[in-house]
Design a protein around this motif. Structure first.
Motif, PDB file in Angstrom:
ATOM      1  N   LEU A  64      72.853  29.202   4.589  1.00 36.87           N
ATOM      2  CA  LEU A  64      73.921  28.246   4.195  1.00 36.87           C
ATOM      3  C   LEU A  64      74.062  27.004   5.001  1.00 36.87           C
ATOM      4  CD1 LEU A  64      76.559  31.239   3.910  1.00 36.87           C
ATOM      5  CD2 LEU A  64      75.151  30.524   2.116  1.00 36.87           C
ATOM      6  N   LEU A  65      73.504  27.125   5.938  1.00 39.52           N
ATOM      7  CA  LEU A  65      73.840  25.744   7.020  1.00 39.52           C
ATOM      8  C   LEU A  65      72.813  24.625   6.169  1.00 39.52           C
ATOM      9  CD1 LEU A  65      75.286  24.627   9.137  1.00 39.52           C
ATOM     10  CD2 LEU A  65      73.265  25.445  10.836  1.00 39.52           C
ATOM     11  N   VAL A  66      71.611  25.059   5.682  1.00 37.70           N
ATOM     12  CA  VAL A  66      70.742  24.236   5.045  1.00 37.70           C
ATOM     13  C   VAL A  66      71.309  23.623   3.799  1.00 37.70           C
ATOM     14  CG1 VAL A  66      68.387  24.010   3.777  1.00 37.70           C
ATOM     15  CG2 VAL A  66      68.700  25.303   5.840  1.00 37.70           C
ATOM     16  N   LEU A  67      71.889  24.506   3.018  1.00 37.84           N
ATOM     17  CA  LEU A  67      72.501  24.163   1.831  1.00 37.84           C
ATOM     18  C   LEU A  67      73.796  23.064   2.104  1.00 37.84           C
ATOM     19  CD1 LEU A  67      72.559  27.560  -0.478  1.00 37.84           C
ATOM     20  CD2 LEU A  67      71.394  25.352  -0.618  1.00 37.84           C
ATOM     21  N   VAL A  68      74.533  23.475   3.115  1.00 38.86           N
ATOM     22  CA  VAL A  68      75.582  22.505   3.594  1.00 38.86           C
ATOM     23  C   VAL A  68      74.868  21.186   3.844  1.00 38.86           C
ATOM     24  CG1 VAL A  68      77.058  21.808   5.378  1.00 38.86           C
ATOM     25  CG2 VAL A  68      77.316  24.216   4.419  1.00 38.86           C
ATOM     26  N   TYR A  69      73.971  20.944   4.668  1.00 36.47           N
ATOM     27  CA  TYR A  69      73.519  19.665   5.160  1.00 36.47           C
ATOM     28  C   TYR A  69      72.743  19.099   4.110  1.00 36.47           C
ATOM     29  CZ  TYR A  69      74.408  20.096   9.987  1.00 36.47           C
ATOM     30  OH  TYR A  69      75.101  19.988  11.303  1.00 36.47           O
ATOM     31  N   VAL A  70      72.108  19.844   3.059  1.00 31.76           N
ATOM     32  CA  VAL A  70      71.616  19.215   1.689  1.00 31.76           C
ATOM     33  C   VAL A  70      72.594  18.533   0.969  1.00 31.76           C
ATOM     34  CG1 VAL A  70      70.247  19.930  -0.549  1.00 31.76           C
ATOM     35  CG2 VAL A  70      69.456  20.453   1.753  1.00 31.76           C
ATOM     36  N   THR A  71      73.610  19.494   0.657  1.00 36.27           N
ATOM     37  CA  THR A  71      74.942  18.947   0.095  1.00 36.27           C
ATOM     38  C   THR A  71      75.455  17.393   0.532  1.00 36.27           C
ATOM     39  OG1 THR A  71      75.244  21.147  -0.794  1.00 36.27           O
ATOM     40  CG2 THR A  71      76.914  19.483  -1.120  1.00 36.27           C
ATOM     41  N   VAL A  72      75.518  17.511   1.709  1.00 37.00           N
ATOM     42  CA  VAL A  72      76.160  16.258   2.609  1.00 37.00           C
ATOM     43  C   VAL A  72      75.047  15.081   2.463  1.00 37.00           C
ATOM     44  CG1 VAL A  72      76.990  15.604   4.714  1.00 37.00           C
ATOM     45  CG2 VAL A  72      77.672  17.643   3.910  1.00 37.00           C
ATOM     46  N   GLY A  73      73.724  15.495   2.819  1.00 37.13           N
ATOM     47  CA  GLY A  73      73.148  14.454   2.570  1.00 37.13           C
ATOM     48  C   GLY A  73      72.868  13.638   1.336  1.00 37.13           C
ATOM     49  N   VAL A  74      72.696  14.551   0.422  1.00 37.71           N
ATOM     50  CA  VAL A  74      72.839  14.145  -0.981  1.00 37.71           C
ATOM     51  C   VAL A  74      73.763  13.278  -1.403  1.00 37.71           C
ATOM     52  CG1 VAL A  74      72.477  14.708  -3.344  1.00 37.71           C
ATOM     53  CG2 VAL A  74      70.860  16.035  -1.730  1.00 37.71           C
ATOM     54  N   GLN A  75      74.984  13.821  -1.099  1.00 35.85           N
ATOM     55  CA  GLN A  75      76.207  12.950  -1.386  1.00 35.85           C
ATOM     56  C   GLN A  75      76.284  11.725  -0.963  1.00 35.85           C
ATOM     57  OE1 GLN A  75      79.901  14.801  -0.105  1.00 35.85           O
ATOM     58  NE2 GLN A  75      81.111  14.174  -1.988  1.00 35.85           N
ATOM     59  N   SER A  76      76.012  11.777   0.545  1.00 33.92           N
ATOM     60  CA  SER A  76      76.034  10.282   1.145  1.00 33.92           C
ATOM     61  C   SER A  76      74.987   9.266   0.521  1.00 33.92           C
ATOM     62  CB  SER A  76      75.607  10.813   2.715  1.00 33.92           C
ATOM     63  OG  SER A  76      76.656  11.433   3.330  1.00 33.92           O
ATOM     64  N   LEU A  77      73.793   9.863   0.451  1.00 32.66           N
ATOM     65  CA  LEU A  77      72.627   9.066  -0.259  1.00 32.66           C
ATOM     66  C   LEU A  77      73.119   8.457  -1.484  1.00 32.66           C
ATOM     67  CD1 LEU A  77      69.508  10.497   0.992  1.00 32.66           C
ATOM     68  CD2 LEU A  77      70.588   8.794   2.006  1.00 32.66           C
ATOM     69  N   ALA A  78      73.628   9.516  -2.501  1.00 31.73           N
ATOM     70  CA  ALA A  78      73.962   9.173  -3.806  1.00 31.73           C
ATOM     71  C   ALA A  78      75.170   8.334  -4.195  1.00 31.73           C
ATOM     72  CB  ALA A  78      74.041  10.395  -4.709  1.00 31.73           C
ATOM     73  N   THR A  79      76.039   8.329  -3.003  1.00 26.83           N
ATOM     74  CA  THR A  79      77.391   7.684  -2.956  1.00 26.83           C
ATOM     75  C   THR A  79      77.142   6.235  -2.764  1.00 26.83           C
ATOM     76  OG1 THR A  79      78.662   9.441  -2.355  1.00 26.83           O
ATOM     77  CG2 THR A  79      79.371   7.234  -2.041  1.00 26.83           C
ATOM     78  N   ALA A  88      74.483   4.645  -3.540  1.00 27.03           N
ATOM     79  CA  ALA A  88      73.708   4.117  -4.808  1.00 27.03           C
ATOM     80  C   ALA A  88      74.276   4.077  -5.738  1.00 27.03           C
ATOM     81  CB  ALA A  88      72.236   5.048  -4.949  1.00 27.03           C
ATOM     82  N   ILE A  89      75.222   5.031  -6.045  1.00 29.57           N
ATOM     83  CA  ILE A  89      76.015   4.773  -7.447  1.00 29.57           C
ATOM     84  C   ILE A  89      77.275   4.901  -7.319  1.00 29.57           C
ATOM     85  CG2 ILE A  89      73.902   5.449  -8.959  1.00 29.57           C
ATOM     86  CD1 ILE A  89      74.978   8.227  -8.879  1.00 29.57           C
ATOM     87  N   GLY A  90      77.993   5.300  -6.103  1.00 25.81           N
ATOM     88  CA  GLY A  90      79.586   5.142  -6.210  1.00 25.81           C
ATOM     89  C   GLY A  90      79.961   6.609  -5.745  1.00 25.81           C
ATOM     90  N   GLU A  91      81.008   7.049  -5.387  1.00 28.87           N
ATOM     91  CA  GLU A  91      81.906   8.233  -4.814  1.00 28.87           C
ATOM     92  C   GLU A  91      81.700   9.390  -5.893  1.00 28.87           C
ATOM     93  OE1 GLU A  91      85.403  10.263  -2.811  1.00 28.87           O
ATOM     94  OE2 GLU A  91      85.541   8.265  -3.529  1.00 28.87           O
ATOM     95  N   THR A  92      82.113   8.929  -7.264  1.00 29.55           N
ATOM     96  CA  THR A  92      82.208   9.824  -8.444  1.00 29.55           C
ATOM     97  C   THR A  92      80.692  10.147  -8.697  1.00 29.55           C
ATOM     98  OG1 THR A  92      84.213   8.771  -9.008  1.00 29.55           O
ATOM     99  CG2 THR A  92      82.967  10.318 -10.650  1.00 29.55           C
ATOM    100  N   GLY A  93      79.813   9.435  -8.709  1.00 35.50           N
ATOM    101  CA  GLY A  93      78.333   9.598  -9.065  1.00 35.50           C
ATOM    102  C   GLY A  93      77.621  10.218  -7.824  1.00 35.50           C
ATOM    103  N   GLY A  94      77.895   9.944  -6.605  1.00 32.85           N
ATOM    104  CA  GLY A  94      77.310  10.829  -5.623  1.00 32.85           C
ATOM    105  C   GLY A  94      77.970  12.272  -5.392  1.00 32.85           C
ATOM    106  N   THR A  95      79.293  12.431  -5.912  1.00 31.75           N
ATOM    107  CA  THR A  95      79.888  13.779  -5.872  1.00 31.75           C
ATOM    108  C   THR A  95      79.025  14.685  -7.098  1.00 31.75           C
ATOM    109  OG1 THR A  95      81.874  13.031  -5.052  1.00 31.75           O
ATOM    110  CG2 THR A  95      81.741  15.243  -6.057  1.00 31.75           C
ATOM    111  N   PHE A  96      78.878  13.950  -8.379  1.00 34.49           N
ATOM    112  CA  PHE A  96      78.246  14.697  -9.219  1.00 34.49           C
ATOM    113  C   PHE A  96      76.882  15.183  -8.911  1.00 34.49           C
ATOM    114  CE2 PHE A  96      75.299  14.157 -12.881  1.00 34.49           C
ATOM    115  CZ  PHE A  96      75.830  15.234 -13.687  1.00 34.49           C
TER     116      PHE A  96
END
Length: 425
Positions: A305-320, A322-330
């Motif tokens: 679960l910790l790996v999935l949390v950090y993956v989610t946070v990392g992907v959201q930060s990087l994508a945000t 690049a494409i903004g908050e809504t896109g990063g959250t998606f």
């Protein structure tokens, strides 16, 4: 074991119906993240027992019809959906797998299911209390990355945790728990922590302590069910989530009235950040540990679960970036759903709901609704409506991302294997 010698095919229709009714009830009560999996799980389990089953679902009830040996029986079930005993969800997966594989007959399956239903929580009350506190502390830096926010949350989160654990012992008070908690947190925040405006708005100080009760999971589950074609369950769950959100909002207002504070105090301005990066990074460990203790998830699942949390946070930060908050959250929701779906296909992994939950909470959708309502109450109309519009946008982005990720990650033979595509069949 051949089909002619399987013990479950010899079971009486009453036994099959009783077991499936108990299974449906447990699935219904643990469907706080959505009811999309209930129907298909029951149907495939019934088929393994030589029966046919159909389920008509609403979020707090189900009508189960079981047909076997030319006989048909209908059972109506009620249950309030929640996510607070995920240890039962984890224990249910190997039982269903054994029934489908023909390794367990109806009598043995019913006995095991009864043991799951009557089992005690894996953690004592004081560890759940600690879990709720850690859960709120891990969330605090997302509101304001300041030491003052963390310190205030330690006190306010403890108050919320004490009330939550008390409600477990006195279930009749559970329906008003969000109102009581938000009122208490509001009073303490206004009287103790929000006297100096340099520490940020009072709503930002309150929200981490209320996060355990904010229905962000229900909001996103409702949107995901609507996107997947479960119109009735999605619409009803959406109304229920809105009611819980309004109950928290009313509690905040009651706290202001009790202290004689003007609603104009409900401004939404963050203080300057003073938390170091290492504290922000370690905060997710605190958050994940708190999630396990608060939601009764077996501790052996912490690394996954910790790996999935950090993956989610990392992907959201990087994508945000690049494409903004809504896109990063998606994108983050889609990646989380795909990873959780793939992992849950393995027999030795926990169910998808358990894998999704901690990472899902990092997307923090529910806090936007509270911020929007309280900001509106303070008379800051533009900022309030901006938060509410952002809530609708982010909820939709998360829901569609979860659906897309699940669909992309499912194997081609999902129907034959009993996986649950997020679409109505």
């Amino acid at each position: 074991m051949g089909p002619d010698t399987r013990p479950d095919t010899e079971a009486a229709p009453d036994e099959v119906t009783a077991f499936l009714a108990r299974l449906t009830g447990l699935l219904l009560r643990s469907s706080g993240e959505g009811a999309a999996l209930v129907e298909r799980t029951v149907r495939h389990t019934a088929r393994a027992l030589g029966a046919d089953a159909t389920v008509l679902l609403v979020p707090d009830g189900a009508t189960l019809t079981v047909s076997t040996r030319g006989d048909s029986r209908t059972v109506t079930l009620r249950g309030v959906p929640e996510v607070f005993r995920l240890d039962q969800v984890v224990a249910l997966k190997p039982l269903v797998r054994d029934v489908r594989a023909g390794r367990t007959g109806v009598a043995e399956a019913d006995r095991r299911l009864a043991a799951i239903e009557t089992s005690r929580p894996p953690y004592p009350w004081w560890l759940k209390l600690l879990g709720v506190v850690l859960f709120t502390l891990g969330f605090a830096p997302l509101m304001q990355s300041t030491w003052y926010e963390v310190a205030a949350t330690a006190v306010l989160g403890t108050v919320a945790a004490v009330l939550a654990v008390t409600a477990d012992r006195f279930p009749r008070y559970a329906p008003v728990l969000p109102l009581v908690v938000s009122t208490a947190v509001s009073v303490i925040t206004v009287e103790v922590f929000a006297r100096d405006t340099s520490h940020g708005g009072p709503v930002l100080l309150m929200l981490p302590a209320l996060f355990y009760f904010v229905p962000g999971d229900y909001l996103s589950a409702a949107a995901a069910e609507l996107a997947a074609g479960f119109i009735t369950t999605g619409a009803i769950r959406l109304v229920y989530a809105a009611f819980l959100l309004v109950q928290l909002y009313v509690g905040v207002l009651l706290g202001l009235y009790l202290t004689g504070t003007s609603t104009r105090a409900l401004f939404d301005v963050a203080a300057a950040s003073d938390l170091p990066r290492w504290a922000l990074f370690l905060g997710w460990i605190v958050f994940t540990v708190g999630t396990l203790l608060a939601f009764a998830i077996p501790f052996r699942l912490l690394p996954s679960l910790l790996v999935l949390v950090y993956v989610t946070v990392g992907v959201q930060s990087l994508a945000t970036k690049a494409i903004g908050e809504t896109g990063g959250t998606f994108v983050a929701a889609a990646v989380l759903a795909a990873a959780a779906t793939r992992l849950s296909l393995r027999p030795d992994r926990p169910p998808r709901l358990v894998l999704l939950l901690p990472g899902f909470f990092t997307l923090t959708v529910g806090s936007l609704g509270m911020r929007g309502l309280t900001t509106l109450a303070g008379g800051y109309v533009i900022e309030g409506f901006r938060d509410l519009l952002k809530l609708v946008t982010i909820v939709t982005a998360i829901a569609v991302g979860l659906v897309l990720g699940a669909v992309l990650a499912q194997p081609a033979d999902a129907e034959r294997r009993g996986a649950a595509p997020l679409r109505r069949t």
